[in-house]
Enzyme design. Sequence first.
Site, PDB file in Angstrom:
ATOM      1  N   ASP A 101       0.824  -1.205   0.000  1.00 36.47           N
ATOM      2  CA  ASP A 101       0.000   0.000   0.000  1.00 36.47           C
ATOM      3  C   ASP A 101       0.863   1.262   0.000  1.00 36.47           C
ATOM      4  O   ASP A 101       2.031   1.228   0.392  1.00 36.47           O
ATOM      5  CB  ASP A 101      -0.897   0.030   1.250  1.00 36.47           C
ATOM      6  CG  ASP A 101      -1.902  -1.111   1.244  1.00 36.47           C
ATOM      7  OD1 ASP A 101      -2.230  -1.602   0.151  1.00 36.47           O
ATOM      8  OD2 ASP A 101      -2.338  -1.505   2.342  1.00 36.47           O
TER       9      ASP A 101
HETATM   10  N1  URA Z   1      -1.271  -6.069   3.665  1.00 38.75           N
HETATM   11  C1  URA Z   1      -1.767  -4.798   3.741  1.00 38.75           C
HETATM   12  O1  URA Z   1      -2.797  -4.574   4.342  1.00 38.75           O
HETATM   13  N2  URA Z   1      -1.086  -3.834   3.123  1.00 38.75           N
HETATM   14  C2  URA Z   1       0.071  -4.032   2.476  1.00 38.75           C
HETATM   15  O2  URA Z   1       0.644  -3.084   1.950  1.00 38.75           O
HETATM   16  C3  URA Z   1       0.575  -5.338   2.416  1.00 38.75           C
HETATM   17  C4  URA Z   1      -0.125  -6.356   3.018  1.00 38.75           C
END
Ligand code: URA
Length: 236
Positions: A101
């Site tokens: 993310d």
């Molecule tokens: N899980 C998440 O919630 N975000 C990420 O960036 C990676 C795994």
Amino acid sequence: MERLQKFIALSGYCSRRKAEELIVQGKVMVDGKVVTVLGTKVDDSNKITIEGKTLSKENKEYILLYKPRGVVTTTSDEKDRKTVMDLIETDKRLYPIGRLDYDTTGLLLLTNDGELTNLLIHPKNEIDKVYIAKINGIMNASEIKKLEFGVLIDGHKTAKSKVKVKKIDKVNNCSIVQITIHEGKNHQVKKMFETIGYEVLKLKREKIAFLDLTGLKPGEYRKLNIKEVKKLYALK
Ligand code: URA
């Protein structure tokens, strides 16, 4: 298996459009035979020759990036935000394996090797991805069990995971938790904690299989060496 033009583009030889032109012009051979049909399916077991040059693994590149916060995991962003590609210098057409993310930091692999990508993202291969999460609370033993056993996110039960509480901060009512999963659904870690009532305040991916961030600062990257690539292939 991959469509021939995509396979050529992923190797970094040229763009997909250019590859289509070369195929139609009869300049591409698969296992010694000229192929002019777009969409012919191939994989790494096929010998692809373009204008007399053989596509080889040497055209493959593997990058381990320490993704910083505030960068999108994509090759181009419609909102014009900074992408992980802006952090890397390469003449190959690389793409990220999976996604972190915008606000998640940590280990991200980028490559043009479709076969390795499939190997690493397919849950059946059970490749460990280790995350460190700061959450807004302190988990009890039954909540830890629940997460480990699997929880429902978007109608699917997550596979078994490993959860270790690393630090508890009673004054600020938060904790640091290590979670190891081998799936990669969208926002998986955040959603998993959400199902048991916690918010992930910070998230970092520390490891994929045996690879970690040793020696790198956020925004820095290095190439994987041949030994590491072979070791990844051996995880299958
Ligand atoms: N899980 C998440 O919630 N975000 C990420 O960036 C990676 C795994």
